[in-house]
Design an enzyme around this catalytic site. Structure first.
Site, mmCIF file in Angstrom:
data_model
loop_
_atom_site.group_PDB
_atom_site.id
_atom_site.type_symbol
_atom_site.label_atom_id
_atom_site.label_comp_id
_atom_site.label_asym_id
_atom_site.label_seq_id
_atom_site.Cartn_x
_atom_site.Cartn_y
_atom_site.Cartn_z
ATOM 1 N N ASP A 108 19.044 -5.542 -0.386
ATOM 2 C CA ASP A 108 19.293 -6.848 0.226
ATOM 3 C C ASP A 108 18.132 -7.816 -0.038
ATOM 4 O O ASP A 108 17.232 -7.516 -0.816
ATOM 5 C CB ASP A 108 19.534 -6.635 1.724
ATOM 6 C CG ASP A 108 20.338 -7.750 2.378
ATOM 7 O OD1 ASP A 108 20.804 -8.664 1.670
ATOM 8 O OD2 ASP A 108 20.516 -7.686 3.610
ATOM 9 N N HIS A 109 18.142 -8.949 0.649
ATOM 10 C CA HIS A 109 17.199 -10.052 0.448
ATOM 11 C C HIS A 109 15.802 -9.621 -0.005
ATOM 12 O O HIS A 109 15.143 -8.837 0.662
ATOM 13 C CB HIS A 109 17.024 -10.837 1.750
ATOM 14 C CG HIS A 109 18.240 -11.576 2.181
ATOM 15 N ND1 HIS A 109 18.488 -12.888 1.846
ATOM 16 C CD2 HIS A 109 19.296 -11.179 2.937
ATOM 17 C CE1 HIS A 109 19.641 -13.267 2.375
ATOM 18 N NE2 HIS A 109 20.150 -12.250 3.044
ATOM 19 N N GLU A 181 16.457 -12.600 10.165
ATOM 20 C CA GLU A 181 16.862 -11.224 9.921
ATOM 21 C C GLU A 181 15.751 -10.481 9.219
ATOM 22 O O GLU A 181 15.227 -10.939 8.202
ATOM 23 C CB GLU A 181 18.140 -11.164 9.063
ATOM 24 C CG GLU A 181 18.622 -9.734 8.834
ATOM 25 C CD GLU A 181 19.908 -9.671 8.010
ATOM 26 O OE1 GLU A 181 20.906 -9.164 8.532
ATOM 27 O OE2 GLU A 181 19.889 -10.127 6.861
ATOM 28 N N HIS A 225 22.205 -15.912 9.829
ATOM 29 C CA HIS A 225 22.074 -14.503 10.187
ATOM 30 C C HIS A 225 22.111 -14.347 11.703
ATOM 31 O O HIS A 225 21.583 -15.171 12.435
ATOM 32 C CB HIS A 225 20.739 -13.935 9.678
ATOM 33 C CG HIS A 225 20.715 -13.713 8.204
ATOM 34 N ND1 HIS A 225 19.666 -14.118 7.408
ATOM 35 C CD2 HIS A 225 21.602 -13.121 7.368
ATOM 36 C CE1 HIS A 225 19.907 -13.774 6.147
ATOM 37 N NE2 HIS A 225 21.077 -13.175 6.097
ATOM 38 N N HIS A 264 26.896 -14.472 3.199
ATOM 39 C CA HIS A 264 25.829 -13.944 4.038
ATOM 40 C C HIS A 264 26.045 -14.395 5.478
ATOM 41 O O HIS A 264 26.720 -15.374 5.737
ATOM 42 C CB HIS A 264 24.466 -14.427 3.548
ATOM 43 C CG HIS A 264 23.980 -13.688 2.352
ATOM 44 N ND1 HIS A 264 22.679 -13.758 1.899
ATOM 45 C CD2 HIS A 264 24.606 -12.838 1.499
ATOM 46 C CE1 HIS A 264 22.532 -13.001 0.828
ATOM 47 N NE2 HIS A 264 23.696 -12.441 0.567
ATOM 48 N N ASN A 286 28.070 -9.639 3.836
ATOM 49 C CA ASN A 286 27.050 -8.832 4.489
ATOM 50 C C ASN A 286 27.366 -8.641 5.968
ATOM 51 O O ASN A 286 27.739 -9.593 6.660
ATOM 52 C CB ASN A 286 25.680 -9.504 4.355
ATOM 53 C CG ASN A 286 25.134 -9.444 2.954
ATOM 54 O OD1 ASN A 286 25.821 -9.044 2.014
ATOM 55 N ND2 ASN A 286 23.887 -9.848 2.788
#
Length: 361
Positions: A108-109, A181, A225, A264, A286
């Protein structure tokens, strides 16, 4: 015909990932990407996919990967996050095929300050590719959305050139996902940054498409998020359709969806918002906040129900001193952890249902 007619069960890479995403767009569904922090959460997600007969994306965040390796390992130079990601990847590869579902294995990110983590995973991919002819992971995400657009695209392109010889998928973000997040905090971001212009998306396409087709774009359309009160988040999924039309017009493609788009901040979104986004070519959404809470719920409810037995090893407090029954079956981690898996399982299946990803195998 279903997904298993075009790709195999287990971790898939390269052209198989592209075939899966093409099939998803054609059949109007998307695949949830479940953030996992342990073998337990991985197994719960895989079990849910198996029983619903769906493909799945399992992903590890930087912090989740460090936790996977163990909080006792120093994360200096991202070593714990690198180790945890690799350990998680090998676990998924070992068990996924036995659940009988295709799995996209993703990280992820990865913001600029976390690039050593991505470098470490890519080194593992290259070593695995040398031995097996495919990378360890299916895909990675690079997220330089907080950087100037030109820097974002330039560095993303450099990493994509490293990924392409392995047919390793790369996801990138243009525009910012709000909220917070895993230590990445965009709660104070300019609201205009939460909506990506089509011109910016096209610039990304122009930079990456000549290299290889194995890339996806997380273009911001108001995403945040976490879960917030209704009205605090204004999603504009119609922007995704505009991005597809803009690129299709400028490159004169016949394909309805020239872009593989990513959603997202899916937790807390309405079913209508999710369905609309999928109809515009989103292939991946996500899911993290909601599955975290779901896992907790199972453990919490078990503990509350059996608290009089979980405060000591022998006896039930509610029955006084006369009860000398051993409580091992209550405090055995295999019991209360399994209750967390069961409630997470249900939330993963809800995400699949929202995305139209049921009985797609």
């Amino acid at each position: 015909m279903g997904v298993l007619d075009i790709v195999s069960a287990g971790v898939i890479t390269g052209d198989s990932v592209k075939k899966l995403f093409d099939y998803a767009q054609e059949h109007k569904f998307a695949i949830p990407a479940i953030n996992c922090t342990s073998s337990s959460t991985v197994n719960a997600a895989l079990e849910a996919a198996r029983d619903q007969k769906t493909p799945l994306i399992i992903q590890f965040s930087n912090g989740g990967a460090a936790f996977y390796a163990g909080k006792g390992i120093d994360n200096k130079n991202q070593q714990a996050s690198i180790l945890g990601s690799i350990a998680g990847a090998y676990h998924v590869r070992a068990v996924a095929k036995h659940y009988g579902v295709p799995v996209v294995l993703h990280s992820d990110h990865c913001a600029r300050e976390l690039l050593p983590w991505l470098d470490g995973m890519l080194a593992a991919d290259e070593a695995y590719f040398k031995e097996h002819g495919e990378p360890l992971f299916s895909s990675h995400m690079i997220d330089l959305s907080a950087d100037p657009k030109e820097e974002n695209i330039r560095i993303t392109k450099e990493y994509f050139e490293r990924c392409a010889p392995m047919k390793l998928w790369l996801e990138m973000e243009i525009g910012i996902t709000g909220g917070e997040e895993d230590g990445v905090n965009n709660e104070s971001a300019d609201k205009d940054m939460l909506y990506t212009p089509s011109e910016d998306v096209y610039e990304v396409y122009q930079a990456l498409a000549p290299i290889a087709p194995y890339f996806s774009i997380a273009a911001a359309f108001g995403n945040v998020h976490g879960v917030y009160k209704p009205g605090n988040v204004v999603l504009r999924p119609e922007l995704l359709e505009q991005h597809q039309q803009y690129v299709r017009k400028h490159v004169e493609l016949d394909s309805k969806f020239p872009l593989y788009l990513v959603f997202h901040g899916g937790s807390g979104s309405t079913k209508e918002e999710i369905s609309t986004a999928v109809s515009y070519g989103v292939v991946k959404m996500n899911v993290d906040t909601d599955t975290q809470f779901a896992y907790l719920a199972g453990v919490r409810d078990f503990v509350l129900e059996h608290k009089d037995r979980l405060l000591q090893q022998v006896g039930d407090l509610s029955k006084g001193e006369n009860d000398d029954t051993p409580n091992k079956k209550y405090y055995d981690p295999r019991n209360w952890i399994r209750h967390g898996e069961k409630t997470m399982y249900k939330r993963v299946q809800e995400a699949n249902s929202d995305l139209g990803n049921v009985n797609t195998l």
